[in-house]
Design a protein around this motif. Structure first.
Motif, PDB file in Angstrom:
ATOM      1  N   MET A 125       1.205  -1.229  -0.096  1.00  0.00           N
ATOM      2  CA  MET A 125      -0.232   0.389  -0.002  1.00  0.00           C
ATOM      3  C   MET A 125       0.822   1.228   0.029  1.00  0.00           C
ATOM      4  N   GLU A 126       1.640   1.456   0.327  1.00  0.00           N
ATOM      5  CA  GLU A 126       3.104   2.088   0.933  1.00  0.00           C
ATOM      6  C   GLU A 126       3.704   2.639  -0.198  1.00  0.00           C
ATOM      7  N   SER A 127       4.250   1.673  -0.652  1.00  0.00           N
ATOM      8  CA  SER A 127       5.265   1.830  -1.362  1.00  0.00           C
ATOM      9  C   SER A 127       4.298   2.137  -3.348  1.00  0.00           C
ATOM     10  N   ILE A 128       2.726   1.373  -3.726  1.00  0.00           N
ATOM     11  CA  ILE A 128       2.016   1.851  -4.669  1.00  0.00           C
ATOM     12  C   ILE A 128       2.175   3.842  -4.445  1.00  0.00           C
ATOM     13  N   LEU A 129       1.781   4.237  -3.044  1.00  0.00           N
ATOM     14  CA  LEU A 129       0.874   5.358  -3.235  1.00  0.00           C
ATOM     15  C   LEU A 129       2.582   6.475  -3.282  1.00  0.00           C
ATOM     16  N   ASN A 181     -18.253 -13.106   2.194  1.00  0.00           N
ATOM     17  CA  ASN A 181     -18.630 -11.026   1.277  1.00  0.00           C
ATOM     18  C   ASN A 181     -19.516 -11.107   1.513  1.00  0.00           C
ATOM     19  N   ASP A 182     -19.309  -9.642   1.820  1.00  0.00           N
ATOM     20  CA  ASP A 182     -20.975  -9.213   1.938  1.00  0.00           C
ATOM     21  C   ASP A 182     -22.005  -8.934   1.144  1.00  0.00           C
ATOM     22  N   PRO A 183     -23.205  -9.047   0.569  1.00  0.00           N
ATOM     23  CA  PRO A 183     -23.658  -8.394  -0.514  1.00  0.00           C
ATOM     24  C   PRO A 183     -24.480  -7.371  -0.599  1.00  0.00           C
ATOM     25  N   ASN A 184     -24.840  -6.659   0.801  1.00  0.00           N
ATOM     26  CA  ASN A 184     -25.602  -5.389   1.315  1.00  0.00           C
ATOM     27  C   ASN A 184     -24.863  -4.718   0.382  1.00  0.00           C
ATOM     28  N   PHE A 185     -25.431  -3.353  -0.026  1.00  0.00           N
ATOM     29  CA  PHE A 185     -25.190  -2.315  -0.439  1.00  0.00           C
ATOM     30  C   PHE A 185     -24.769  -1.563   0.924  1.00  0.00           C
ATOM     31  N   VAL A 186     -24.081  -0.024   0.465  1.00  0.00           N
ATOM     32  CA  VAL A 186     -23.590   0.453   1.550  1.00  0.00           C
ATOM     33  C   VAL A 186     -22.069  -0.384   2.110  1.00  0.00           C
ATOM     34  N   THR A 187     -22.949  -0.969   2.830  1.00  0.00           N
ATOM     35  CA  THR A 187     -21.553  -2.193   3.835  1.00  0.00           C
ATOM     36  C   THR A 187     -20.956  -2.825   3.311  1.00  0.00           C
ATOM     37  N   ARG A 188     -20.902  -3.156   1.499  1.00  0.00           N
ATOM     38  CA  ARG A 188     -19.907  -4.144   0.750  1.00  0.00           C
ATOM     39  C   ARG A 188     -18.957  -3.175   0.530  1.00  0.00           C
ATOM     40  N   MET A 189     -19.230  -1.977   0.514  1.00  0.00           N
ATOM     41  CA  MET A 189     -17.559  -1.125   0.146  1.00  0.00           C
ATOM     42  C   MET A 189     -17.011  -0.904   1.512  1.00  0.00           C
ATOM     43  N   LYS A 190     -17.730  -0.421   2.048  1.00  0.00           N
ATOM     44  CA  LYS A 190     -17.159  -0.711   3.362  1.00  0.00           C
ATOM     45  C   LYS A 190     -16.466  -1.492   4.286  1.00  0.00           C
ATOM     46  N   PRO A 191     -15.701  -1.798   4.481  1.00  0.00           N
ATOM     47  CA  PRO A 191     -15.427  -2.896   5.536  1.00  0.00           C
ATOM     48  C   PRO A 191     -15.182  -2.346   6.730  1.00  0.00           C
ATOM     49  N   GLN A 192     -14.947  -3.763   7.745  1.00  0.00           N
ATOM     50  CA  GLN A 192     -15.513  -3.547   9.017  1.00  0.00           C
ATOM     51  C   GLN A 192     -14.620  -4.356   9.773  1.00  0.00           C
ATOM     52  N   GLY A 193     -14.380  -4.045  10.744  1.00  0.00           N
ATOM     53  CA  GLY A 193     -13.535  -4.761  11.946  1.00  0.00           C
ATOM     54  C   GLY A 193     -11.863  -4.231  12.289  1.00  0.00           C
ATOM     55  N   VAL A 194     -11.028  -4.711  12.852  1.00  0.00           N
ATOM     56  CA  VAL A 194     -10.085  -4.413  13.147  1.00  0.00           C
ATOM     57  C   VAL A 194      -8.318  -4.294  12.217  1.00  0.00           C
ATOM     58  N   TRP A 195      -8.625  -5.548  11.744  1.00  0.00           N
ATOM     59  CA  TRP A 195      -8.024  -5.502   9.662  1.00  0.00           C
ATOM     60  C   TRP A 195      -7.979  -4.205   9.291  1.00  0.00           C
ATOM     61  N   ALA A 196     -10.008  -4.027   8.590  1.00  0.00           N
ATOM     62  CA  ALA A 196     -10.751  -2.938   8.106  1.00  0.00           C
ATOM     63  C   ALA A 196      -9.354  -1.642   8.180  1.00  0.00           C
ATOM     64  N   ASP A 197      -9.645  -0.952   9.162  1.00  0.00           N
ATOM     65  CA  ASP A 197      -9.484   0.170  10.869  1.00  0.00           C
ATOM     66  C   ASP A 197      -8.461  -0.043   9.932  1.00  0.00           C
ATOM     67  N   LEU A 198      -6.875  -0.779  10.149  1.00  0.00           N
ATOM     68  CA  LEU A 198      -5.831  -0.905   9.924  1.00  0.00           C
ATOM     69  C   LEU A 198      -5.552  -0.605   9.047  1.00  0.00           C
ATOM     70  N   PHE A 199      -6.089  -1.081   7.762  1.00  0.00           N
ATOM     71  CA  PHE A 199      -5.643  -0.857   6.832  1.00  0.00           C
ATOM     72  C   PHE A 199      -6.060   1.367   5.875  1.00  0.00           C
ATOM     73  N   ARG A 200      -7.170   0.841   6.306  1.00  0.00           N
ATOM     74  CA  ARG A 200      -7.508   2.545   6.505  1.00  0.00           C
ATOM     75  C   ARG A 200      -6.616   3.474   6.959  1.00  0.00           C
ATOM     76  N   ARG A 201      -6.481   3.082   8.467  1.00  0.00           N
ATOM     77  CA  ARG A 201      -6.004   4.046   9.025  1.00  0.00           C
ATOM     78  C   ARG A 201      -3.664   4.225   8.515  1.00  0.00           C
ATOM     79  N   ARG A 202      -3.704   2.916   7.349  1.00  0.00           N
ATOM     80  CA  ARG A 202      -1.958   3.305   7.011  1.00  0.00           C
ATOM     81  C   ARG A 202      -2.170   4.424   5.530  1.00  0.00           C
ATOM     82  N   PHE A 203      -3.514   4.292   5.229  1.00  0.00           N
ATOM     83  CA  PHE A 203      -3.606   5.086   4.079  1.00  0.00           C
ATOM     84  C   PHE A 203      -3.889   6.425   3.578  1.00  0.00           C
ATOM     85  N   ARG A 204      -4.633   6.931   4.708  1.00  0.00           N
ATOM     86  CA  ARG A 204      -5.106   7.534   5.049  1.00  0.00           C
ATOM     87  C   ARG A 204      -3.756   8.758   5.847  1.00  0.00           C
TER      88      ARG A 204
END
Length: 356
Positions: free
Chosen positions: A243-247, A301-324
């Motif tokens: 992630m970081e090296s691509i950016l 897989n989460d098939p539901n609208f809105v939540t399917r594009m908003k991953p949840q949980g510890v790992w998702a939070d970590l990826f989100r923070r790293r990207f930000r």
């Protein structure tokens, strides 16, 4: 598990949603082909020309930033194992596995159909998205040039368009992209999963190498074409370390806009991806799938609208923070500039533009 050189899917696993795997032999010689000749391990690519009645698709999804799209092709020879469009091949009674990347469909009259739609009195312009289902710059675009014809039409009528691709083949249309850019009618996104060519060859065997994609981003930036790097998909324990090296690479090339999307495994993509993991990364397959399920509420897989594009949980939070953090450090928080819809002039069906 044996892999197939140059292909992403390990098998031609059929869809069970439309009874494809349950169809009975009807006596055709094809029923006995594998018995006589043995199973084919190097399927050739074939292209069927399709002549639909319309080409512009509309959607009301709350998850995507566009309401209309053009897909010049069905199936994609890039063979990305994670492609969420694979299940669409099941509608043709074809496998979302190998068939998706070997049995392709092209729509050679796409530009003509689009002109007819744009000419309708009630049509109101908004950006047309290309590359939302299958890649508009996959290898057969070299022969068919459908994407180029659509871009030519958009330039002629002043219609905004966006492109998402994994190919540096987009540079073949740089002449059009530059003209569209001077009128604020184009935005190009290039998806990059990693910077490792060996890993890329396994994940997306016939897509451009990471180096070529990054170089294309730089060339677009130099030409003044609004360009965006999409780290998509992020696959836990497979590609997330890049992630970081691509950016950093993209920022060094003048890119100031970026996003990330975690992997989605709808319908038949999940079992195909599991096969791929067992073939290429058996030692970490369990960890990868466990992490994905933790992001998707305990499911593949989460098939539901809105939540399917908003991953949840510890790992998702970590990826989100790293990207930000990385994007902020590199100055890659530039928002997309809204494309201009005011230049649109409705065409007539004889190819001339309307004066009104």
């Amino acid at each position: 598990m044996e892999t197939i050189k140059g292909r992403g899917a390990v098998s031609g696993a059929a869809s069970t949603r439309f009874n494809l795997s349950a169809r009975e032999a009807d006596g055709d010689w094809l029923d006995a082909m594998e018995t006589v000749d043995g199973p084919s391990r190097n399927p050739a690519t074939t292209v069927t020309e399709e002549h639909p009645r319309s080409i512009l698709s509309f959607n009301k999804s709350p998850d995507v930033p566009f309401d209309r799209s053009v897909n010049a092709y069905r199936g994609c020879e890039h063979g990305c194992i994670y492609c969420f469009a694979r299940p669409t091949h099941a509608f043709h009674d074809l496998s979302p596995g190998l068939d998706f990347e070997t049995k392709l469909f092209a729509k050679p009259i796409a530009a003509k159909l689009l002109r007819e739609t744009l000419a309708k009195p009630g049509y109101n312009p908004a950006p047309i998205a290309m590359g939302t289902n299958t890649d508009p710059y996959q290898p057969i675009e070299t022969r068919y040039r459908i994407t180029r014809e659509v871009l030519e039409l958009c330039l002629d009528v002043g219609h905004p368009v966006t492109i998402t691709t994994k190919s540096d083949r987009v540079l073949r249309d740089l002449d059009l992209l530059e003209k569209l850019a001077t009128r604020n009618l184009i935005h190009v996104g290039i998806s990059v999963t990693s910077l490792d060519p060996v890993l890329s060859q396994k994940l997306e065997p016939r897509a451009a190498s990471p180096a070529k994609r990054m170089a294309a981003l730089g060339r677009l930036a130099e030409a003044g074409v609004p360009a965006h790097v999409s780290i998509a998909p992020v696959i836990p324990s497979i590609t997330d370390s890049f992630m970081e090296s691509i950016l950093e690479d993209a920022a060094a090339r003048g890119i100031r806009s970026a996003s990330w999307i975690v992997i989605r495994l709808p319908h038949e993509v999940a079992p195909l991806f599991r096969e791929w993991l067992e073939a290429h990364f058996p030692e970490r397959a369990g960890k990868v799938m466990a992490t994905i399920r933790s992001i998707r509420g305990g499911r593949d897989n989460d098939p539901n609208f809105v939540t399917r594009m908003k991953p949840q949980g510890v790992w998702a939070d970590l990826f989100r923070r790293r990207f930000r953090v990385a994007a902020s450090r590199l100055g890659m928080n530039t928002p997309h500039v809204a494309l201009d819809c005011t230049q649109f002039r409705r065409p007539s069906l004889d190819g001339q533009l309307s004066l009104l």
